[in-house]
Design an enzyme around this catalytic site. Structure first.
Site, PDB file in Angstrom:
ATOM      1  N   LYS A  35       0.837  -1.199   0.000  1.00  0.00           N
ATOM      2  CA  LYS A  35       0.000   0.000   0.000  1.00  0.00           C
ATOM      3  C   LYS A  35       0.876   1.255   0.000  1.00  0.00           C
ATOM      4  O   LYS A  35       2.078   1.183   0.281  1.00  0.00           O
ATOM      5  CB  LYS A  35      -0.924  -0.004   1.216  1.00  0.00           C
ATOM      6  CG  LYS A  35      -0.198  -0.001   2.546  1.00  0.00           C
ATOM      7  CD  LYS A  35      -1.165  -0.015   3.721  1.00  0.00           C
ATOM      8  CE  LYS A  35      -0.395   0.011   5.033  1.00  0.00           C
ATOM      9  NZ  LYS A  35      -1.257   0.224   6.189  1.00  0.00           N
ATOM     10  N   ARG A 134     -10.729   1.107  15.003  1.00  0.00           N
ATOM     11  CA  ARG A 134     -10.768   1.670  13.663  1.00  0.00           C
ATOM     12  C   ARG A 134     -11.887   1.006  12.873  1.00  0.00           C
ATOM     13  O   ARG A 134     -13.014   1.463  12.907  1.00  0.00           O
ATOM     14  CB  ARG A 134      -9.384   1.487  13.006  1.00  0.00           C
ATOM     15  CG  ARG A 134      -9.125   2.393  11.829  1.00  0.00           C
ATOM     16  CD  ARG A 134      -7.653   2.450  11.483  1.00  0.00           C
ATOM     17  NE  ARG A 134      -7.080   1.149  11.153  1.00  0.00           N
ATOM     18  CZ  ARG A 134      -5.798   0.951  10.847  1.00  0.00           C
ATOM     19  NH1 ARG A 134      -4.957   1.976  10.843  1.00  0.00           N
ATOM     20  NH2 ARG A 134      -5.350  -0.251  10.568  1.00  0.00           N
ATOM     21  N   HIS A 163      -6.266  -6.246  13.917  1.00  0.00           N
ATOM     22  CA  HIS A 163      -5.034  -5.457  13.802  1.00  0.00           C
ATOM     23  C   HIS A 163      -4.627  -4.980  15.182  1.00  0.00           C
ATOM     24  O   HIS A 163      -5.455  -4.488  15.956  1.00  0.00           O
ATOM     25  CB  HIS A 163      -5.266  -4.257  12.878  1.00  0.00           C
ATOM     26  CG  HIS A 163      -4.000  -3.571  12.469  1.00  0.00           C
ATOM     27  ND1 HIS A 163      -3.005  -4.198  11.745  1.00  0.00           N
ATOM     28  CD2 HIS A 163      -3.556  -2.296  12.676  1.00  0.00           C
ATOM     29  CE1 HIS A 163      -2.018  -3.355  11.518  1.00  0.00           C
ATOM     30  NE2 HIS A 163      -2.316  -2.193  12.091  1.00  0.00           N
ATOM     31  N   ARG A 222       1.105 -10.363   8.189  1.00  0.00           N
ATOM     32  CA  ARG A 222       0.987  -9.253   7.246  1.00  0.00           C
ATOM     33  C   ARG A 222       2.075  -8.190   7.493  1.00  0.00           C
ATOM     34  O   ARG A 222       1.766  -7.051   7.838  1.00  0.00           O
ATOM     35  CB  ARG A 222      -0.382  -8.575   7.373  1.00  0.00           C
ATOM     36  CG  ARG A 222      -1.583  -9.477   7.288  1.00  0.00           C
ATOM     37  CD  ARG A 222      -2.875  -8.647   7.290  1.00  0.00           C
ATOM     38  NE  ARG A 222      -2.922  -7.690   8.374  1.00  0.00           N
ATOM     39  CZ  ARG A 222      -3.515  -7.901   9.544  1.00  0.00           C
ATOM     40  NH1 ARG A 222      -4.105  -9.065   9.804  1.00  0.00           N
ATOM     41  NH2 ARG A 222      -3.536  -6.964  10.476  1.00  0.00           N
ATOM     42  N   TYR A 273      15.026  30.943   3.936  1.00  0.00           N
ATOM     43  CA  TYR A 273      13.838  31.639   4.421  1.00  0.00           C
ATOM     44  C   TYR A 273      13.900  31.854   5.932  1.00  0.00           C
ATOM     45  O   TYR A 273      14.304  30.965   6.690  1.00  0.00           O
ATOM     46  CB  TYR A 273      12.583  30.832   4.096  1.00  0.00           C
ATOM     47  CG  TYR A 273      12.192  30.828   2.647  1.00  0.00           C
ATOM     48  CD1 TYR A 273      11.835  31.999   1.988  1.00  0.00           C
ATOM     49  CD2 TYR A 273      12.144  29.628   1.943  1.00  0.00           C
ATOM     50  CE1 TYR A 273      11.462  31.982   0.661  1.00  0.00           C
ATOM     51  CE2 TYR A 273      11.758  29.593   0.602  1.00  0.00           C
ATOM     52  CZ  TYR A 273      11.420  30.787  -0.037  1.00  0.00           C
ATOM     53  OH  TYR A 273      11.055  30.763  -1.352  1.00  0.00           O
ATOM     54  N   CYS A 321      13.665  24.275   1.730  1.00  0.00           N
ATOM     55  CA  CYS A 321      12.691  24.921   0.846  1.00  0.00           C
ATOM     56  C   CYS A 321      11.866  23.847   0.134  1.00  0.00           C
ATOM     57  O   CYS A 321      12.110  22.646   0.293  1.00  0.00           O
ATOM     58  CB  CYS A 321      13.405  25.787  -0.180  1.00  0.00           C
ATOM     59  SG  CYS A 321      14.690  26.866   0.507  1.00  0.00           S
ATOM     60  N   ASP A 323      11.950  23.086  -3.014  1.00  0.00           N
ATOM     61  CA  ASP A 323      12.688  22.409  -4.083  1.00  0.00           C
ATOM     62  C   ASP A 323      14.183  22.300  -3.821  1.00  0.00           C
ATOM     63  O   ASP A 323      14.890  21.666  -4.609  1.00  0.00           O
ATOM     64  CB  ASP A 323      12.491  23.163  -5.405  1.00  0.00           C
ATOM     65  CG  ASP A 323      11.031  23.516  -5.641  1.00  0.00           C
ATOM     66  OD1 ASP A 323      10.196  22.587  -5.649  1.00  0.00           O
ATOM     67  OD2 ASP A 323      10.721  24.715  -5.787  1.00  0.00           O
TER      68      ASP A 323
END
Length: 414
Positions: A35, A134, A163, A222, A273, A321, A323
């Protein structure tokens, strides 16, 4: 190829699956979680390796993830761990994606879709909530819902699962909680069997329980993160060694970038920044073309995180930043433009820290570190036989310690 890329060591994935198999009995089936794009590693390529290694199931979180595997020609059994929207039920049925069910409405929807698709037997797994809070039915409802599955006429209960919430903790109260969850699960299974019905494959063990609680393995386990070379929180390499059940996991992802620019900064000059860092003395700063838009998270700026260039650590400076990020090279590092920087991964390929190490430094878990690496970072798939090399964008280009540039003429798809 872009200077920032994630190397995916498929041989390490095969190795980890073999190591996991040492912890389980021959009769116990293995389900590997792929997943979230195989925790950031690439679902299709990792699924293919898992199937080669003989796994019984591949686990996904969405119907779309399952469909991606089917479209890639993967015919292995696929287990859907999360609930799907009613508009996705038909697709799940048509492509034999096995759902978890736990209430009569959901069971009825899948039964109707299976009949419409002409399925004589469509497998579902009954989820039982034993304390995760859940999804899943309550333990005392398990027999009634197993009967609803049986009475549908087209659904088959292929399995029953739960689980664990805190199996990755070694604290006494958490271990007791896991024991209690398992006891509730076995009671639910017993009620199903007492009703004259089969629970199918019984499974409850995630990565942590697979390695730490062999008495809970039952019919299938699992594991997820351990397949990709990281440990499950407190079920660490050190803990397992102390326990006498060591396991040698190898990181499957190595995240790399390159030095795109270097520049000397005089004392008092700020970087990035917010001007959060100012040079205390003359130093050389390198710019790497990787940032939080790639999954190199902004909060790493606030921790003691370094990157490796030619096997030496260089600390981050200023804020990461979107990028780019900046690292401190000091005064005479010898680092040159276009040198490779390794952010985390396999130490045999130049990394000084694993995803586990980075997670501990930054107050998170390795699952988040690898899963956050975004799709704009090309994945380069490496196997020992370079003829089996695969890449999303282009063949791997050299620069990582211990890896050789393959002859392009020798490259062919697996």
């Amino acid at each position: 190829m872009r200077g920032t890329r994630a190397l995916i060591h498929l041989d390490n994935l095969s190795h980890n699956i073999r190591e996991i198999k040492r912890f389980i009995a021959d009769r116990t089936a293995l389900c590997i979680a792929v997943k979230a794009n195989a925790y950031g590693h690439g679902a299709v390529e990792c699924a293919k390796v898992a199937v080669e290694c003989g796994v019984s199931f591949l686990a996904v979180a969405t119907v779309e993830e399952g469909l991606e595997l089917r479209n890639a020609g993967i015919t292995a059994k696929i287990l859907l761990l999360s609930l799907c929207h009613p508009t996705e039920v038909e697709t799940a049925v048509l492509h034999d994606i096995t759902p978890l069910v736990f209430d009569t409405e959901y069971i009825a929807r899948f039964a109707e879709a299976a009949r419409s698709a002409g399925k004589i037997h469509y497998s579902v797994h009954l989820a039982v909530d034993t304390g995760m809070g859940r999804i899943g039915c309550l333990p005392h409802e398990a027999a009634q819902l197993a009967r609803a599955i049986s009475d549908s006429g087209v659904l088959v209960q292929g399995g029953t699962c739960t689980h664990f919430a805190v199996s990755d903790s070694i604290q006494p109260n958490d271990r007791s909680y896991t024991d209690a969850q398992f006891a509730r699960f076995t009671e639910a299974i017993g009620a199903i069997e007492d009703a004259g019905l089969s629970p199918g494959l019984r499974h409850c063990c995630n990565s942590a329980a697979t390695l730490d609680r062999p008495e809970f393995h039952l019919d299938m386990v699992r594991p997820g993160i351990i397949a990709y070379g990281s440990y499950a929180d407190e079920i660490s390499k050190e803990y397992l060694s102390r326990k006498g059940t060591p396991i040698d996991l190898k990181p499957v992802m190595t995240l790399c970038s390159t030095v795109s620019a270097t520049r000397m900064f005089e004392s008092g000059k700020s970087v990035g920044y917010g001007r959060t860092w100012t040079a205390p003395a003359t130093t050389e700063i390198a710019v790497l073309p990787v940032g939080y838009g790639d999954g190199w998270l902004r909060r790493f700026s606030e921790s003691d995180v370094s990157v490796a260039i030619d096997g030496k650590p260089y600390p981050l400076r200023g804020r990461i930043c979107m990028d780019q990020c900046m690292v401190d090279l000091g005064k005479a590092s010898g680092v040159r433009r276009w040198d490779t920087a390794v952010l985390f991964g396999d130490r045999t390929h130049g990394a000084l820290q694993t995803a586990d190490d980075l997670a501990r430094k930054t107050g998170t878990i390795s699952y988040e570190i690898t899963s956050c690496i975004t799709s704009r970072v090309p994945r380069v798939y490496l196997r020992q036989d370079v003829r089996q090399h695969r890449s999303f964008e282009a063949p791997f280009h050299s620069g990582i310690s211990g890896l050789q540039q393959p002859d392009r003429k020798s490259l062919s798809p697996r």
